[in-house]
Structures are given as structure tokens and as C-alpha cells.
Design a protein around this motif. Structure first.
Motif, short mmCIF file in Angstrom:
data_model
loop_
_atom_site.label_atom_id
_atom_site.label_comp_id
_atom_site.label_asym_id
_atom_site.label_seq_id
_atom_site.Cartn_x
_atom_site.Cartn_y
_atom_site.Cartn_z
N LEU A 153 0.70 -1.11 -0.02
CA LEU A 153 0.15 -0.25 0.04
C LEU A 153 0.94 1.18 -0.06
O LEU A 153 1.79 1.45 0.66
CB LEU A 153 -0.86 -0.07 1.24
CG LEU A 153 -1.82 -1.30 1.19
CD1 LEU A 153 -2.67 -1.03 2.56
CD2 LEU A 153 -2.79 -1.38 0.14
N CYS A 154 0.44 2.19 -0.48
CA CYS A 154 1.06 3.40 -1.16
C CYS A 154 -0.05 4.69 -0.78
O CYS A 154 -0.79 4.71 -1.39
CB CYS A 154 1.64 3.69 -2.26
SG CYS A 154 2.57 5.31 -2.42
N ALA A 155 0.33 5.61 0.27
CA ALA A 155 -0.53 6.49 0.31
C ALA A 155 -0.33 8.00 -0.41
O ALA A 155 0.84 8.41 -0.25
CB ALA A 155 -0.66 6.90 1.91
N VAL A 156 -1.04 8.27 -1.11
CA VAL A 156 -0.57 9.74 -2.11
C VAL A 156 -1.59 10.66 -1.71
O VAL A 156 -2.81 10.52 -1.75
CB VAL A 156 -0.89 9.25 -3.60
CG1 VAL A 156 -0.60 10.46 -4.37
CG2 VAL A 156 0.00 7.97 -4.01
N SER A 157 -1.16 11.79 -1.38
CA SER A 157 -2.05 13.13 -0.99
C SER A 157 -2.80 13.37 -2.32
O SER A 157 -2.48 13.45 -3.51
CB SER A 157 -1.13 14.37 -0.79
OG SER A 157 -1.88 15.19 -0.45
N GLY A 158 -4.03 13.73 -2.12
CA GLY A 158 -5.05 14.04 -3.03
C GLY A 158 -5.48 12.94 -3.97
O GLY A 158 -5.32 11.59 -3.64
N VAL A 159 -6.09 13.14 -5.13
CA VAL A 159 -6.55 12.09 -6.12
C VAL A 159 -5.32 11.55 -6.80
O VAL A 159 -4.71 12.28 -7.51
CB VAL A 159 -7.68 12.71 -6.90
CG1 VAL A 159 -8.00 11.58 -7.77
CG2 VAL A 159 -8.72 13.25 -6.24
N SER A 160 -4.87 10.35 -6.96
CA SER A 160 -3.95 9.72 -7.60
C SER A 160 -4.35 9.78 -8.82
O SER A 160 -5.49 9.13 -9.49
CB SER A 160 -3.65 8.26 -6.94
OG SER A 160 -2.59 7.67 -7.77
N THR A 161 -3.43 9.94 -9.90
CA THR A 161 -3.57 9.80 -11.40
C THR A 161 -3.28 8.43 -12.07
O THR A 161 -3.42 8.01 -13.27
CB THR A 161 -2.95 10.90 -12.08
OG1 THR A 161 -1.35 11.01 -11.73
CG2 THR A 161 -3.62 12.36 -11.62
#
Length: 370
Positions: free
Chosen positions: A339-347
Motif C-alpha cells: 500500500l502507498c498513500a498519496v495526497s489528493g487524487v492519484s492519477t
């Protein structure tokens, strides 16, 4: 990996620091054990809780946290060990003679009494004067924001208000120690979040040591100055919420607190050697050698261009919630998605080839088992 999402605690938030060195120890528990037949509920537990500290006992069902709370309150007699409260030996002292109060999960309010009568009940049993009772009840109702509801009955209150009445009744007697058993479990999520802040504020205002039992990680992490994680009747770690999250003492704590990515391998200089991928960088926690696990949190895991990271894989799922996208990446020879948490909406798109990486100081190598 844990099913419960816990946001990483911020260093400047509640519970981000150890109690100041000037705080005296209030509760001292040494080598406490309690058995029920063949079941060991508490196994050589030792803890020190400071004056005016908000301390949480956290762990899964059956870990021993409620038994420990009941032992402090006097409802369970330990088979061995010592308990001191302000230097006074508690073992053998009946519950009603202990300078503490226990707030039950059910609140246990008297339905036929008004709010102020519920709060005053304990003081009346102590035979205090009417003027003293009126003054102290008025003060505590103002503190918990219930002055306007003083004449109402419990059935006329919301769940959050009933919880405040129970708190007011507990603190009005000014105990040295207040024990709370799953105090917010009966509230819905929105009210529970509000009451977490309220409990912390109240504890700071009244200057009483709080010890709360909970299985809710967010509850413990948001309110406590320090917390003890228990499993199988033993203390796994005692630390601030930030330290517990960032530097778990063993694999159980790392897995229980929040989401984590973990990899099995052998301890080597610089981290962990995993047969399928080689060296994964991380910092070794404690005296760990041989077989171990590397743990890295999703928010510390970064997506980079395929072939330019530590692990290569393909995106299998992306979920967006609360301003953060969680990207699940399938890595060859690894049982669970990373799992990788990305700020905002991931593209990033499902099926895309990516690599994963992290800084060595962001990952920990721990021993132990689940």
C-alpha cells in the motif's frame, strides 16, 4: 495488515511528548499476574503512570486490558505482584476505600434522578454539606457544558450528554485517578470524535489522571499522552502515540497499530535481506537478529517510475478517501499488495507498471510474531 485505518499521529498533536520529568509517578504496577484456571489474563505486567497523565490501555479483545483496569479498581484480586497508588498499597484494599473512581461503559445513570441529582449522589453519600455539594456540582456541570440541562432526566439527553453526566459524576468526587472502560463505545462516530476532544480537555482542566481502556486505535492515539499496547496478557510496548506508530517495538505492535507493509527476511547491515528482491533498507529496532520483518507505513512508501525503485509491481486498486488516495501495488513473490498513500487524487491507472521506494529512516526492522 490491519483492517483499521489510523492516520499517522502528528508530532505536535496530543500525546506527542512524554510526560515531563517533573511529573511524579501516581500508579506503580510491578510484576502483576492474574489467572483464571488455565487462562493467564495478566502475565507479569509492569507499568508506571504519572500524575495528571492521560494513559491508554490498548489492545485486541482478550488481551488483558479490562482485567488490568478491574485489578486497579479492586474488582479483581491479582495472584501475584504489587500495585501502588500515590505510594499506597492497593492490593487487599477494597474498592470503596481506593482513592479512585471507575466510569462504566454503560454510564449507569439513575433514570429517575435529574442531571444534578445524579452528579450530587456520590457527594451526598459522603455526607458533605448542602452548600458544598451545590457549589461542586455547579462547577463540574459548567466544566462539562451541562449547566442548562441540570434539571433534565437522562432519557431527555443525547448520548453525548449522558456520557458527560457520567464523567461529571466521576470527577466531582475529585479522585486521584479516574478509570474509564470503553467510555465512548456507545456513541456514534461523529459524536465519538467530538467527545475524544472533550475528554482530553476535561482531563487537562480538572487535573486528574485518566486511565482509559479501549480497543479503538484512533481513540487511544488522539487522546493519550502515552499508551500501553497489550497482547496475550503481556505489555508489548509503552510509549507516546507518535513513537508507537513510528517505532513499534515488535511485529505485533506494528501490525496492530494502523496499516503497514511488512516483509519477511534476515537482518543485515542497513536493513533486511529478502530473498526475492535483495536488500530492503530500514532501521533495526532493539536487539533483533536473524529472521525478522521490515515494516514501512503506506504514507512513507512512494510511487516512482518503473525500474527506478526498490520493488517493481503493477497497480491493482486505487481508493480515495479523506483527501488521500491509497494505491495497492501487486509485487511478485509477495503475498499481499503493498500500500502507498498519496495526497489528493492519484492519477496512476490500474494495471500500470510502477516501482516503490522509501527512505531507510522511514522503515523499521522488528522481531516478534503476530
Amino acid at each position: 495488515m490491519s483492517d483499521t485505518h489510523v492516520t499517522a499521529p502528528r508530532a505536535e498533536g496530543p500525546g506527542a511528548h512524554q510526560p515531563p520529568d517533573t511529573r511524579k509517578p501516581l500508579v506503580e504496577i510491578r510484576n502483576l499476574s492474574r489467572r483464571f484456571g488455565d487462562v493467564t489474563a495478566l502475565d507479569d505486567v509492569s507499568l508506571t503512570i504519572a500524575e495528571n497523565e492521560f494513559f491508554a490501555l490498548l489492545g485486541p479483545s482478550g488481551c488483558g486490558k479490562t482485567t488490568l483496569l478491574r485489578a486497579i479498581a479492586g474488582f479483581e484480586r491479582p495472584d501475584s505482584g504489587t500495585m501502588l497508588l500515590g505510594g499506597q498499597d492497593l492490593v487487599g484494599l477494597p474498592p470503596h476505600k481506593r482513592p479512585l473512581n471507575l466510569m462504566f461503559q454503560s454510564y449507569a445513570l439513575f433514570p429517575h434522578m435529574t442531571v444534578e441529582a445524579n452528579v450530587a449522589y456520590g457527594l451526598e453519600q459522603e455526607k458533605l454539606g448542602k452548600d458544598e455539594i451545590r457549589r461542586r456540582v455547579g462547577e463540574v456541570l459548567e466544566t462539562v457544558g451541562l449547566t442548562a440541562t441540570a434539571k433534565r432526566k437522562p432519557h431527555q439527553l443525547s448520548g453525548g450528554q449522558r456520557q458527560r453526566v457520567a464523567l461529571a459524576r466521576a470527577v466531582v468526587k475529585r479522585p486521584k485517578l479516574l478509570l474509564l472502560d470503553e467510555p465512548l463505545s456507545a456513541l456514534d462516530r461523529k459524536v465519538r470524535t467530538q467527545m475524544q476532544l472533550e475528554l482530553k480537555r476535561l482531563q487537562q482542566e480538572v487535573g486528574i489522571t485518566f486511565v482509559v481502556v479501549t480497543h479503538d486505535q484512533e481513540e487511544a492515539m488522539s487522546m493519550a499522552d502515552r499508551l500501553a499496547v497489550l497482547a496475550h496478557g503481556r505489555v508489548q510496548q509503552v510509549a507516546t502515540p507518535v513513537e508507537t506508530y513510528r517505532r513499534p517495538a515488535n511485529l505485533f505492535v506494528a501490525d496492530f497499530i494502523g496499516d503497514s507493509n511488512r516483509f519477511a527476511g534476515r537482518v543485515v547491515d542497513g536493513g533486511l535481506h529478502v530473498d526475492a528482491v535483495g536488500l530492503l533498507p530500514g532501521q533495526v529496532v532493539g536487539d533483533v537478529s536473524g529472521e525478522a520483518h521490515l515494516v514501512v507505513r503506506p504514507e512513507e512508501t512512494r510511487l516512482v517510475e518503473a525500474g527506478h525503485g526498490l520493488l517493481d509491481g503493477r497497480v491493482v486498486e486505487t481508493q480515495f478517501y479523506g483527501g488521500v488516495s491509497t494505491v495497492a501495488v501487486e509485487v511478485p513473490d509477495h503475498a499481499e499488495p503493498v500500500l502507498c498513500a498519496v495526497s489528493g487524487v492519484s492519477t496512476v491507472e490500474r494495471g500500470a507498471a510502477v516501482s516503490l521506494t522509501w527512505n531507510a529512516e522511514s522503515a523499521v526492522v522488528v522481531g516478534g510474531s503476530l
